[in-house]
Design a protein around this motif. Structure first.
Motif, PDB file in Angstrom:
ATOM      1  N   TYR A   1       6.181  -5.586  -3.014  1.00  0.00           N
ATOM      2  CA  TYR A   1       4.901  -4.874  -3.025  1.00  0.00           C
ATOM      3  C   TYR A   1       4.056  -5.292  -1.813  1.00  0.00           C
ATOM      4  O   TYR A   1       3.456  -4.450  -1.141  1.00  0.00           O
ATOM      5  CB  TYR A   1       4.150  -5.152  -4.331  1.00  0.00           C
ATOM      6  CG  TYR A   1       2.822  -4.443  -4.424  1.00  0.00           C
ATOM      7  CD1 TYR A   1       2.750  -3.052  -4.479  1.00  0.00           C
ATOM      8  CD2 TYR A   1       1.633  -5.162  -4.457  1.00  0.00           C
ATOM      9  CE1 TYR A   1       1.531  -2.408  -4.561  1.00  0.00           C
ATOM     10  CE2 TYR A   1       0.413  -4.526  -4.540  1.00  0.00           C
ATOM     11  CZ  TYR A   1       0.364  -3.149  -4.590  1.00  0.00           C
ATOM     12  OH  TYR A   1      -0.841  -2.509  -4.660  1.00  0.00           O
TER      13      TYR A   1
ATOM     14  N   GLU B   1       5.337  -3.534   1.221  1.00  0.00           N
ATOM     15  CA  GLU B   1       4.872  -2.143   1.296  1.00  0.00           C
ATOM     16  C   GLU B   1       3.425  -2.076   1.769  1.00  0.00           C
ATOM     17  O   GLU B   1       3.072  -1.228   2.597  1.00  0.00           O
ATOM     18  CB  GLU B   1       5.010  -1.461  -0.066  1.00  0.00           C
ATOM     19  CG  GLU B   1       6.448  -1.199  -0.466  1.00  0.00           C
ATOM     20  CD  GLU B   1       6.562  -0.630  -1.870  1.00  0.00           C
ATOM     21  OE1 GLU B   1       5.542  -0.547  -2.591  1.00  0.00           O
ATOM     22  OE2 GLU B   1       7.693  -0.274  -2.250  1.00  0.00           O
TER      23      GLU B   1
ATOM     24  N   GLN C   1       3.320  -2.721   5.490  1.00  0.00           N
ATOM     25  CA  GLN C   1       3.752  -1.550   6.266  1.00  0.00           C
ATOM     26  C   GLN C   1       2.644  -0.503   6.329  1.00  0.00           C
ATOM     27  O   GLN C   1       2.388   0.083   7.381  1.00  0.00           O
ATOM     28  CB  GLN C   1       5.003  -0.932   5.648  1.00  0.00           C
ATOM     29  CG  GLN C   1       6.248  -1.736   5.903  1.00  0.00           C
ATOM     30  CD  GLN C   1       7.460  -1.160   5.188  1.00  0.00           C
ATOM     31  OE1 GLN C   1       7.350  -0.280   4.339  1.00  0.00           O
ATOM     32  NE2 GLN C   1       8.633  -1.700   5.520  1.00  0.00           N
TER      33      GLN C   1
END
Length: 163
Positions: free
Chosen positions: A151, A154, A157
């Motif tokens: 998580y 992500e 990113q």
């Protein structure tokens, strides 16, 4: 010293420690295997039958063998953190999950094999499988920590794409 520098310094230290343990384990594995073969033949341990001696050192060999995988992945985890200069990277998540699986395997397989061998060599004995709950719990916790890292990866990113 900021948090990133501190994390990288700790990661470097952990990488060195895990690599040393990995090398020591690589040396221990063939030694345990040699002892598993030699000890039953020589009867060097008083109070242990040849079968008990073989099972004991065979189980130790199995533990050492599975620890090789665990320590290899641990070393790779810290190398990845240093290389990527970030905790939330693709490689980090992958290695945390591999470590979690390895911890569960180390907690289950050697003791199961040892119990089966004891029961096979001494059928009159009661089958006694000692599950290492602490190891299994640690593996499950590490797996969930891997999900948190995924998580975080992500989110990192998304943050990088926003900039």
């Amino acid at each position: 010293m900021d948090n990133k520098e501190r994390i990288l310094k700790i990661s470097r230290t952990c990488r060195i420690v895990s690599k040393v343990l990995y090398i020591l384990n690589l040396v221990a594995c063939p030694i345990f295997l040699a002892l598993a073969i030699a000890m039953p033949l020589t009867g060097a341990i008083a109070g242990m039958t040849a079968a008990e001696s073989a099972i004991t050192f065979s189980t130790l060999t199995l533990y050492a063998f599975f620890l090789i995988d665990l320590l290899w992945n641990t070393t790779k985890l810290f190398e990845t953190i240093e290389r990527e200069q970030a905790v939330f990277g693709v490689g980090v998540t992958k290695y945390v999950r591999k470590i979690a699986r390895a911890v569960i395997v180390v907690s289950l397989i050697p003791s199961l094999v040892g119990s089966i061998l004891i029961h096979a060599l001494a059928p009159e004995s009661e089958f006694n499988f000692r599950i290492q709950l602490i190891g299994i719990a640690a593996g499950v916790v590490l797996y969930f920590i891997g999900l948190f890292f995924h998580y975080g990866e992500e989110l990192q990113q998304l943050n990088d794409e926003t900039l």
